[in-house]
Write a protein that holds these residues in place. Structure first.
Motif, PDB file in Angstrom:
ATOM      1  N   LYS A 278      -3.198   3.827  -3.214  1.00 28.06           N
ATOM      2  CA  LYS A 278      -3.399   2.658  -3.317  1.00 28.06           C
ATOM      3  C   LYS A 278      -3.505   2.027  -1.577  1.00 28.06           C
ATOM      4  CE  LYS A 278      -1.593  -2.102  -5.039  1.00 28.06           C
ATOM      5  NZ  LYS A 278      -1.663  -2.662  -3.550  1.00 28.06           N
ATOM      6  N   MET A 279      -4.732   2.158  -1.272  1.00 32.88           N
ATOM      7  CA  MET A 279      -5.034   1.728   0.022  1.00 32.88           C
ATOM      8  C   MET A 279      -6.005   0.841   0.423  1.00 32.88           C
ATOM      9  SD  MET A 279      -2.587   3.404   2.022  1.00 32.88           S
ATOM     10  CE  MET A 279      -1.157   4.423   1.563  1.00 32.88           C
ATOM     11  N   SER A 280      -5.964  -0.321  -0.396  1.00 32.78           N
ATOM     12  CA  SER A 280      -7.069  -1.559   0.002  1.00 32.78           C
ATOM     13  C   SER A 280      -8.139  -1.055  -0.447  1.00 32.78           C
ATOM     14  CB  SER A 280      -6.845  -1.918   1.579  1.00 32.78           C
ATOM     15  OG  SER A 280      -5.707  -2.453   1.771  1.00 32.78           O
TER      16      SER A 280
ATOM     17  N   ASN B 291       1.091  -1.358   0.080  1.00 35.57           N
ATOM     18  CA  ASN B 291       0.020  -0.148  -0.087  1.00 35.57           C
ATOM     19  C   ASN B 291       0.762   1.329  -0.037  1.00 35.57           C
ATOM     20  OD1 ASN B 291      -2.449  -1.594  -0.074  1.00 35.57           O
ATOM     21  ND2 ASN B 291      -2.981  -0.652   1.948  1.00 35.57           N
ATOM     22  N   TYR B 292       0.405   2.389  -0.750  1.00 37.55           N
ATOM     23  CA  TYR B 292       1.179   3.388  -0.909  1.00 37.55           C
ATOM     24  C   TYR B 292       0.470   4.863  -1.361  1.00 37.55           C
ATOM     25  CZ  TYR B 292       1.382   2.138  -5.788  1.00 37.55           C
ATOM     26  OH  TYR B 292       1.255   1.699  -6.986  1.00 37.55           O
TER      27      TYR B 292
ATOM     28  N   ALA C 119      -6.052  -2.687   8.596  1.00 37.57           N
ATOM     29  CA  ALA C 119      -5.772  -1.409   9.508  1.00 37.57           C
ATOM     30  C   ALA C 119      -5.179  -1.917  10.829  1.00 37.57           C
ATOM     31  CB  ALA C 119      -6.892  -0.504   9.733  1.00 37.57           C
ATOM     32  N   ASN C 120      -6.003  -2.837  11.488  1.00 37.01           N
ATOM     33  CA  ASN C 120      -5.598  -3.518  12.832  1.00 37.01           C
ATOM     34  C   ASN C 120      -4.157  -4.067  12.862  1.00 37.01           C
ATOM     35  OD1 ASN C 120      -7.966  -2.585  13.704  1.00 37.01           O
ATOM     36  ND2 ASN C 120      -9.202  -4.527  13.437  1.00 37.01           N
ATOM     37  N   GLY C 121      -3.991  -4.865  11.914  1.00 38.49           N
ATOM     38  CA  GLY C 121      -2.549  -5.314  11.659  1.00 38.49           C
ATOM     39  C   GLY C 121      -1.474  -4.362  11.564  1.00 38.49           C
ATOM     40  N   LEU C 122      -1.540  -3.318  10.609  1.00 36.07           N
ATOM     41  CA  LEU C 122      -0.798  -2.135  10.731  1.00 36.07           C
ATOM     42  C   LEU C 122      -0.534  -1.625  12.087  1.00 36.07           C
ATOM     43  CD1 LEU C 122      -1.813  -0.721   7.258  1.00 36.07           C
ATOM     44  CD2 LEU C 122       0.421  -1.916   7.742  1.00 36.07           C
TER      45      LEU C 122
ATOM     46  N   LEU D 238      -5.224   5.748   6.187  1.00 34.16           N
ATOM     47  CA  LEU D 238      -5.638   5.824   5.182  1.00 34.16           C
ATOM     48  C   LEU D 238      -6.391   4.614   4.335  1.00 34.16           C
ATOM     49  CD1 LEU D 238      -2.498   7.534   3.215  1.00 34.16           C
ATOM     50  CD2 LEU D 238      -4.598   8.673   3.892  1.00 34.16           C
ATOM     51  N   VAL D 239      -6.107   3.559   5.066  1.00 31.23           N
ATOM     52  CA  VAL D 239      -6.893   2.199   4.898  1.00 31.23           C
ATOM     53  C   VAL D 239      -8.229   2.365   5.462  1.00 31.23           C
ATOM     54  CG1 VAL D 239      -7.060   0.065   5.092  1.00 31.23           C
ATOM     55  CG2 VAL D 239      -4.788   0.777   4.484  1.00 31.23           C
TER      56      VAL D 239
END
Length: 209
Positions: A174-176, A104-105, A188-191, A205-206
């Motif tokens: 590019k954010m899912s 993602n970016y 988001a939780n994983g990040l 951003l996701v």
């Protein structure tokens, strides 16, 4: 830049915010010697609308600025937060395993014709504005006038100014956006569980809000 519809970010104000928050650009130009890339912080002026103008400087010893005297088209690439996304975060992995990793970016591309300013008055004003912008968050901001004037004059003489009126501005977020709500929540939780400001920015951003 390839931009699928669901990753397109056309809002100028959003792209301007990325440029202001991450001003170190990768400046790419096709010169007589082939492709050249330089990494240069650029200051954004929102005028003229709709896209504004980028200003910066390069070392006089950098031969690249001499290529710009005739005026060449350039792309200034500004990179926002990014993160690797593991397929282990997708709930679907446990269902059928049909998931793969991605990255993602957020990125903005500003295109225009680069112009050179070899004028000490222009350069002094640019450097003062650049310093004021970047020092604003410090409790005791450093100013150009804090240094001896003869020293600053030598520093000004060692650089050349550049200016890019932005002709086109494109953004790719590019954010899912192509994933389900459940996937985005899990990503988001994983990040956030990984920790760190960069991962937190991508998570926001996701899953905005």
């Amino acid at each position: 830049m390839y931009i699928p519809k669901h990753f397109d970010e056309p809002r100028v104000e959003v792209l301007h915010e990325l440029i202001r928050s991450r001003p170190l650009s990768t400046l790419v130009a096709l010169t007589a010697h082939g492709l050249e890339a330089n990494h240069i912080p650029l200051l954004l002026d929102p005028r003229p609308t709709p896209f504004g103008t980028l200003r910066g400087h390069v070392a006089r010893g950098n031969p690249i600025w001499k290529e710009f005297n005739a005026g060449v088209d350039v792309i200034a690439v500004f990179s926002g937060p990014d993160a690797y996304i593991t397929p282990s975060w997708y709930p679907g992995k446990k269902v059928d395993g049909k998931v793969v990793p991605t990255w993602n970016y957020a990125v903005a591309h500003a295109k225009g014709t680069l112009h050179v300013h070899d004028d000490p008055v222009w350069l002094r004003a640019h450097l003062e504005q650049l310093v004021a912008t970047n020092e604003a968050s410090f409790p005791a901001p450093w100013k150009v006038s804090d240094a001896p004037d003869d020293f600053i004059m030598k520093m000004v003489a060692a650089v050349v100014g550049i200016e890019i009126p932005i002709r086109s501005l494109h953004g790719k977020w590019k954010m899912s956006q192509n994933r389900t709500q459940a996937d985005r929540e899990s990503v988001a939780n994983g990040l956030r569980a990984q920790g760190g400001e960069e991962k937190g920015d991508v998570a926001s951003l996701v899953l905005p809000g």
